[in-house]
Design a protein around this motif. Structure first.
Motif, PDB file in Angstrom:
ATOM      1  N   SER A   1       0.829  -1.187   0.000  1.00 26.16           N
ATOM      2  CA  SER A   1       0.000   0.000   0.000  1.00 26.16           C
ATOM      3  C   SER A   1       0.874   1.251   0.000  1.00 26.16           C
ATOM      4  O   SER A   1       1.950   1.273   0.573  1.00 26.16           O
ATOM      5  CB  SER A   1      -0.913   0.001   1.220  1.00 26.16           C
ATOM      6  N   PHE A   2       0.412   2.335  -0.664  1.00 23.26           N
ATOM      7  CA  PHE A   2       1.190   3.567  -0.734  1.00 23.26           C
ATOM      8  C   PHE A   2       0.491   4.726  -0.043  1.00 23.26           C
ATOM      9  O   PHE A   2       0.921   5.865  -0.143  1.00 23.26           O
ATOM     10  CB  PHE A   2       1.477   3.944  -2.190  1.00 23.26           C
ATOM     11  N   LYS A  22       7.406  -0.118 -15.740  1.00 26.33           N
ATOM     12  CA  LYS A  22       6.791   0.288 -14.484  1.00 26.33           C
ATOM     13  C   LYS A  22       5.328   0.689 -14.702  1.00 26.33           C
ATOM     14  O   LYS A  22       4.908   1.031 -15.805  1.00 26.33           O
ATOM     15  CB  LYS A  22       7.535   1.477 -13.868  1.00 26.33           C
ATOM     16  N   VAL A  39       2.576   7.744  -8.064  1.00 25.63           N
ATOM     17  CA  VAL A  39       3.435   6.745  -7.435  1.00 25.63           C
ATOM     18  C   VAL A  39       3.761   5.680  -8.477  1.00 25.63           C
ATOM     19  O   VAL A  39       2.950   5.394  -9.358  1.00 25.63           O
ATOM     20  CB  VAL A  39       2.740   6.137  -6.191  1.00 25.63           C
ATOM     21  N   GLY A  41       4.811   1.824  -9.515  1.00 23.68           N
ATOM     22  CA  GLY A  41       4.695   0.446  -9.073  1.00 23.68           C
ATOM     23  C   GLY A  41       5.600  -0.478  -9.864  1.00 23.68           C
ATOM     24  O   GLY A  41       5.764  -0.318 -11.076  1.00 23.68           O
ATOM     25  N   THR A  42       6.179  -1.445  -9.180  1.00 26.02           N
ATOM     26  CA  THR A  42       7.046  -2.449  -9.800  1.00 26.02           C
ATOM     27  C   THR A  42       6.457  -3.822  -9.543  1.00 26.02           C
ATOM     28  O   THR A  42       6.232  -4.197  -8.381  1.00 26.02           O
ATOM     29  CB  THR A  42       8.469  -2.384  -9.218  1.00 26.02           C
ATOM     30  N   SER A  49       5.135  -3.671  -5.719  1.00 22.26           N
ATOM     31  CA  SER A  49       5.664  -2.789  -4.680  1.00 22.26           C
ATOM     32  C   SER A  49       5.611  -1.362  -5.207  1.00 22.26           C
ATOM     33  O   SER A  49       5.727  -1.121  -6.414  1.00 22.26           O
ATOM     34  CB  SER A  49       7.098  -3.170  -4.313  1.00 22.26           C
ATOM     35  N   TRP A  50       5.444  -0.407  -4.299  1.00 21.15           N
ATOM     36  CA  TRP A  50       5.243   0.988  -4.678  1.00 21.15           C
ATOM     37  C   TRP A  50       6.391   1.843  -4.174  1.00 21.15           C
ATOM     38  O   TRP A  50       6.904   1.639  -3.075  1.00 21.15           O
ATOM     39  CB  TRP A  50       3.922   1.506  -4.116  1.00 21.15           C
ATOM     40  N   PRO A  53       5.247   8.217  -2.980  1.00 21.58           N
ATOM     41  CA  PRO A  53       4.321   9.111  -3.691  1.00 21.58           C
ATOM     42  C   PRO A  53       4.907  10.522  -3.837  1.00 21.58           C
ATOM     43  O   PRO A  53       5.542  11.040  -2.919  1.00 21.58           O
ATOM     44  CB  PRO A  53       3.082   9.114  -2.796  1.00 21.58           C
ATOM     45  N   THR A  98      12.105   3.809  -9.315  1.00 22.39           N
ATOM     46  CA  THR A  98      10.820   3.778  -8.613  1.00 22.39           C
ATOM     47  C   THR A  98      10.298   5.184  -8.332  1.00 22.39           C
ATOM     48  O   THR A  98       9.448   5.378  -7.471  1.00 22.39           O
ATOM     49  CB  THR A  98      10.950   3.003  -7.286  1.00 22.39           C
TER      50      THR A  98
END
Length: 192
Positions: A1-2, A22, A39, A41-42, A49-50, A53, A98
């Protein structure tokens, strides 16, 4: 979660950046006055995974749309700003690892209450077409140069509202999907 809080369907939108592999998610952050936030994400296996932000607009945002420009290898975020007031705005983002960095946001519509924004990339013209509502239905072509975006003349008549906007690469045409459907053609920085 971000982050925390709920993001409604018109406050967030995602795009894939194939040049970096990404995911970009842009949204109005309910934990920060609905400020425009992005944000990265990968995806690894079946997990995502984030990154951290990053704010792209220091105002509340909604009707957020993200799209990818393969010619410039940039992402474009467009939105309706709640503090401008209700202008249509756009910014170009560059994904690196990222994280993401942004150019300067620009206004593409200042004539009314902007909403229902749709976007599709034109591979023949190397431009992005945007269709939206603001005192009627409108369409405009966006051109990315470096970390900025500029807009051509608007098409303001003969358009219906868009439920969806897709690009037919074989015909080099955009199809505005609505009750009757319409075909749009990008030429230079104009649309007809």
């Amino acid at each position: 979660s971000f982050g925390t809080g709920a993001v409604t369907y018109y406050e967030g939108n995602a795009a894939f950046d194939p040049s970096t592999g990404k995911i970009l998610f842009a949204y109005g952050n309910p934990s920060n006055s609905q400020y425009g936030t992005a944000v990265i994400g990968t995806i690894t296996g079946t997990a995502i995974s984030w990154g951290t932000p990053i704010v792209f607009a220091s105002e509340g945002v909604d009707y957020v749309v993200t799209t990818y420009d393969p010619d410039s290898e940039k992402v474009i975020i467009v939105w309706r700003g709640e503090g401008t007031p209700y202008f249509g705005r756009a910014v170009v983002g560059t994904v690196s690892g990222t994280s993401i960095s942004f150019g300067t946001p620009v206004v593409f519509e200042s004539g009314g209450y902007t909403s229902s924004i749709r976007a599709s990339y034109d591979t023949a013209a190397n431009k992005t077409l945007f269709v939206y509502q603001s005192s009627g239905n409108k369409a405009v072509v966006g051109t990315v140069s470096g970390t900025s975006i500029s807009f051509g003349s608007k098409l303001t008549s003969g358009l219906e509202g868009a439920e969806n906007l897709i690009y037919d690469e074989s015909a080099s045409k955009h199809v505005l999907v609505n009750a009757s459907s319409q075909v749009l053609t990008v030429s230079g920085t104009s649309v007809s």
